[in-house]
Scaffold this motif. Sequence first.
Motif, PDB file in Angstrom:
ATOM      1  N   ALA A  74       0.835  -1.206   0.000  1.00  0.00           N
ATOM      2  CA  ALA A  74       0.000   0.000   0.000  1.00  0.00           C
ATOM      3  C   ALA A  74       0.871   1.257   0.000  1.00  0.00           C
ATOM      4  CB  ALA A  74      -0.917   0.001   1.217  1.00  0.00           C
ATOM      5  N   ARG A  75       1.966   1.230   0.755  1.00  0.00           N
ATOM      6  CA  ARG A  75       2.877   2.372   0.770  1.00  0.00           C
ATOM      7  C   ARG A  75       3.504   2.585  -0.597  1.00  0.00           C
ATOM      8  NH1 ARG A  75       6.184   1.209   6.436  1.00  0.00           N
ATOM      9  NH2 ARG A  75       4.379   1.328   7.842  1.00  0.00           N
ATOM     10  N   ARG A  78       0.954   4.158  -2.952  1.00  0.00           N
ATOM     11  CA  ARG A  78       0.791   5.594  -2.713  1.00  0.00           C
ATOM     12  C   ARG A  78       1.985   6.374  -3.257  1.00  0.00           C
ATOM     13  NH1 ARG A  78      -1.503   3.762   2.376  1.00  0.00           N
ATOM     14  NH2 ARG A  78       0.545   3.939   3.374  1.00  0.00           N
ATOM     15  N   MET A  81       1.798   6.647  -7.082  1.00  0.00           N
ATOM     16  CA  MET A  81       0.824   7.644  -7.513  1.00  0.00           C
ATOM     17  C   MET A  81       1.344   9.058  -7.267  1.00  0.00           C
ATOM     18  SD  MET A  81      -1.459   5.731  -8.789  1.00  0.00           S
ATOM     19  CE  MET A  81      -0.080   4.616  -9.155  1.00  0.00           C
ATOM     20  N   ARG A  82       2.028   9.258  -6.141  1.00  0.00           N
ATOM     21  CA  ARG A  82       2.592  10.583  -5.847  1.00  0.00           C
ATOM     22  C   ARG A  82       3.692  10.930  -6.845  1.00  0.00           C
ATOM     23  NH1 ARG A  82       3.597   9.716  -0.883  1.00  0.00           N
ATOM     24  NH2 ARG A  82       5.825   9.235  -1.048  1.00  0.00           N
ATOM     25  N   SER A 278       9.504   0.620  -3.861  1.00  0.00           N
ATOM     26  CA  SER A 278       8.977   1.975  -3.932  1.00  0.00           C
ATOM     27  C   SER A 278       9.902   2.814  -4.807  1.00  0.00           C
ATOM     28  CB  SER A 278       8.892   2.587  -2.530  1.00  0.00           C
ATOM     29  OG  SER A 278      10.193   2.865  -2.037  1.00  0.00           O
TER      30      SER A 278
END
Length: 297
Positions: A74-75, A78, A81-82, A278
């Motif tokens: 989930a991190r 996010r 998307m950022r 990430s």
Amino acid sequence: MIDKLEMFIALANEQHFGRAAEACGVTQPTLSAAIRQLEDQLGVQLVRRGSRYQGLTPEGVRALEWAHRIAGDARIMRAEMRMAKEGLSGKLRLAVVPTALAMVATLTRPLMERHPNLSVVIHSRNSGAVRSMVEGLEADAGITYLDGDPLGRLMTVPLYRERYLMVVSDGSPLAGRASVTWAEVAERPLCLLTEDMQNRRIINQHMAEAGARPAPRLASDSVLALIAHVRAGGWETVLPQSTAALFGSGSGLAAIPVEADSAGHRIGLIAEPREPHSPVLRALIDAAVNTASELDR
């Protein structure tokens, strides 16, 4: 669900309801209620309770593995998307063994120059805590020893080999020496890192192999404390080459290579093997790969 999993992870990390609530920025009743709601949703008890936190149930241990996976994904979502909207931004959390702190800027400086919206937080920890912070999602990556302590399933990127120098005051009889042996080091008035530091265990091992045993009268988990005592006089220490270089000529100190340390000990980046990484962690790994040869000179 994701928020509840994050609170569950924080509780497992902190092993205390109050500290976990503080880490999550909520009240203790809010955290306790979230854990109970998560238990209701999963249909099992996750946490042993009494007057205080008493650990996880077997079901809780298994659920924690899934919580790490789901919350981590989930991190990353996010962050992706950022990044699509703002470019690479956010916070990079690094856990670093004290003896590697001197080289961290070699990684972080070009990374932050390339990405002005990125910020970095560096935590100084022993090797065991570095690994725990990465596994517990408290750090995005760690810089630690790749030899010795088991790293389990964590991915690794070798950076350089740690080589040792003896650091003495300019007035020491050893100051003019071209090199010293580990047996000679053991006989000096030493101040060293504490026994929980892997660096100290490595130094102990080297001296034991030389038939000597160090008996430092002073130990600290801070390299700065060691240097302060050496500079005050009457003390000597052993530091990695990268750290000793910070206290070079004109500082009242002399650094002498320690013989029989040509192989060194590997220092590297560690991170969860989760794919995809990430955006921030991908950028860090790329920087580590690109600078590894420079660091290992």
